[in-house]
Design a protein around this motif. Structure first.
Motif, PDB file in Angstrom:
ATOM      1  N   ASP A  63       0.835  -1.202   0.000  1.00  7.48           N
ATOM      2  CA  ASP A  63       0.000   0.000   0.000  1.00  7.48           C
ATOM      3  C   ASP A  63       0.871   1.254   0.000  1.00  7.48           C
ATOM      4  O   ASP A  63       0.560   2.239  -0.674  1.00  7.48           O
ATOM      5  CB  ASP A  63      -0.926   0.027   1.219  1.00  7.48           C
ATOM      6  CG  ASP A  63      -2.080  -0.960   1.119  1.00  7.48           C
ATOM      7  OD1 ASP A  63      -2.369  -1.442  -0.003  1.00  7.48           O
ATOM      8  OD2 ASP A  63      -2.678  -1.258   2.177  1.00  7.48           O
ATOM      9  N   LYS A  64       1.954   1.221   0.748  1.00  3.84           N
ATOM     10  CA  LYS A  64       2.834   2.383   0.859  1.00  3.84           C
ATOM     11  C   LYS A  64       3.764   2.530  -0.338  1.00  3.84           C
ATOM     12  O   LYS A  64       4.136   3.641  -0.702  1.00  3.84           O
ATOM     13  CB  LYS A  64       3.669   2.285   2.142  1.00  3.84           C
ATOM     14  CG  LYS A  64       2.859   2.441   3.398  1.00  3.84           C
ATOM     15  CD  LYS A  64       3.715   2.291   4.626  1.00  3.84           C
ATOM     16  CE  LYS A  64       2.863   2.370   5.880  1.00  3.84           C
ATOM     17  NZ  LYS A  64       3.632   2.103   7.093  1.00  3.84           N
ATOM     18  N   THR A  65       4.177   1.395  -0.913  1.00  5.63           N
ATOM     19  CA  THR A  65       5.109   1.402  -2.040  1.00  5.63           C
ATOM     20  C   THR A  65       4.555   0.477  -3.133  1.00  5.63           C
ATOM     21  O   THR A  65       4.929  -0.691  -3.213  1.00  5.63           O
ATOM     22  CB  THR A  65       6.516   0.924  -1.593  1.00  5.63           C
ATOM     23  OG1 THR A  65       6.864   1.580  -0.383  1.00  5.63           O
ATOM     24  CG2 THR A  65       7.561   1.210  -2.652  1.00  5.63           C
ATOM     25  N   PRO A  66       3.660   0.999  -3.978  1.00  7.58           N
ATOM     26  CA  PRO A  66       2.976   0.147  -4.958  1.00  7.58           C
ATOM     27  C   PRO A  66       3.894  -0.544  -5.971  1.00  7.58           C
ATOM     28  O   PRO A  66       3.511  -1.559  -6.543  1.00  7.58           O
ATOM     29  CB  PRO A  66       2.028   1.115  -5.673  1.00  7.58           C
ATOM     30  CG  PRO A  66       1.867   2.270  -4.750  1.00  7.58           C
ATOM     31  CD  PRO A  66       3.147   2.359  -3.986  1.00  7.58           C
ATOM     32  N   ASP A  67       5.089  -0.025  -6.196  1.00  4.49           N
ATOM     33  CA  ASP A  67       5.977  -0.670  -7.173  1.00  4.49           C
ATOM     34  C   ASP A  67       6.667  -1.911  -6.609  1.00  4.49           C
ATOM     35  O   ASP A  67       7.274  -2.673  -7.365  1.00  4.49           O
ATOM     36  CB  ASP A  67       6.999   0.322  -7.719  1.00  4.49           C
ATOM     37  CG  ASP A  67       7.847   0.965  -6.637  1.00  4.49           C
ATOM     38  OD1 ASP A  67       7.301   1.258  -5.560  1.00  4.49           O
ATOM     39  OD2 ASP A  67       9.057   1.180  -6.879  1.00  4.49           O
ATOM     40  N   VAL A  68       6.584  -2.140  -5.320  1.00  7.64           N
ATOM     41  CA  VAL A  68       7.127  -3.362  -4.714  1.00  7.64           C
ATOM     42  C   VAL A  68       5.984  -4.356  -4.574  1.00  7.64           C
ATOM     43  O   VAL A  68       4.973  -4.071  -3.937  1.00  7.64           O
ATOM     44  CB  VAL A  68       7.776  -3.076  -3.339  1.00  7.64           C
ATOM     45  CG1 VAL A  68       8.223  -4.376  -2.680  1.00  7.64           C
ATOM     46  CG2 VAL A  68       8.939  -2.121  -3.480  1.00  7.64           C
ATOM     47  N   ARG A  69       6.147  -5.514  -5.187  1.00  7.62           N
ATOM     48  CA  ARG A  69       5.110  -6.553  -5.156  1.00  7.62           C
ATOM     49  C   ARG A  69       5.633  -7.766  -4.393  1.00  7.62           C
ATOM     50  O   ARG A  69       6.760  -8.209  -4.623  1.00  7.62           O
ATOM     51  CB  ARG A  69       4.731  -6.988  -6.580  1.00  7.62           C
ATOM     52  CG  ARG A  69       4.402  -5.871  -7.561  1.00  7.62           C
ATOM     53  CD  ARG A  69       3.367  -4.883  -7.126  1.00  7.62           C
ATOM     54  NE  ARG A  69       2.046  -5.477  -6.977  1.00  7.62           N
ATOM     55  CZ  ARG A  69       1.057  -4.899  -6.320  1.00  7.62           C
ATOM     56  NH1 ARG A  69       1.218  -3.730  -5.755  1.00  7.62           N
ATOM     57  NH2 ARG A  69      -0.118  -5.486  -6.223  1.00  7.62           N
ATOM     58  N   TYR A  70       4.819  -8.283  -3.500  1.00 10.36           N
ATOM     59  CA  TYR A  70       5.168  -9.495  -2.759  1.00 10.36           C
ATOM     60  C   TYR A  70       4.410 -10.669  -3.372  1.00 10.36           C
ATOM     61  O   TYR A  70       3.184 -10.625  -3.513  1.00 10.36           O
ATOM     62  CB  TYR A  70       4.839  -9.334  -1.274  1.00 10.36           C
ATOM     63  CG  TYR A  70       5.813  -8.404  -0.581  1.00 10.36           C
ATOM     64  CD1 TYR A  70       7.020  -8.886  -0.100  1.00 10.36           C
ATOM     65  CD2 TYR A  70       5.532  -7.052  -0.436  1.00 10.36           C
ATOM     66  CE1 TYR A  70       7.930  -8.038   0.511  1.00 10.36           C
ATOM     67  CE2 TYR A  70       6.436  -6.200   0.172  1.00 10.36           C
ATOM     68  CZ  TYR A  70       7.626  -6.701   0.639  1.00 10.36           C
ATOM     69  OH  TYR A  70       8.530  -5.867   1.238  1.00 10.36           O
TER      70      TYR A  70
END
Length: 123
Positions: A63-70
């Protein structure tokens, strides 16, 4: 004869000194305490508790960093499809008594995001 006995006694003392027979042994080091296990720190349902806590943190980070996907979140898959939560899991206990679990780069997110760590409060 006296000389011979004195000479034999001297040779015996020299032999014992050369073998270390007259030196006291150094004290043995006490055994080290066993490292704590996740189950001991978080209870018998530790796997579910830790997985749920990590997934929640992953969702918050996305949510805070949309370009990081888990991967577990984007694939709607269990965390255990990507990383083990068991006795082989790498972790440490921080100064506040929280568990910090580490996943190598590329395990739960893109390798470019590096090693990932998650702080788990002990219940």
């Amino acid at each position: 004869m006296k000389r011979l006995l004195s000479l034999l006694a001297l040779l015996l003392l020299l032999a014992l000194a050369a073998c270390g027979g007259t030196e006291p042994r150094p004290p043995e080091e006490p055994p080290t305490a066993a490292e704590p296990k996740l189950e001991e720190l978080c209870g018998t349902d530790y796997q579910s508790y830790i997985a749920e806590t990590i997934i929640m943190q992953m969702e918050n980070r996305m949510d805070k960093t949309p370009d990081v996907r888990y991967f577990p979140v984007t694939d709607s898959a269990p965390l255990t499809d990507y990383a083990a939560i068991d006795e082989t899991t790498s972790f440490e206990v921080d100064a506040d008594g929280n568990i910090v679990i580490y996943f190598p780069a590329g395990t739960v997110t893109s390798e470019a995001n590096g090693e990932q760590s998650f702080r788990i409060p002990c219940p």
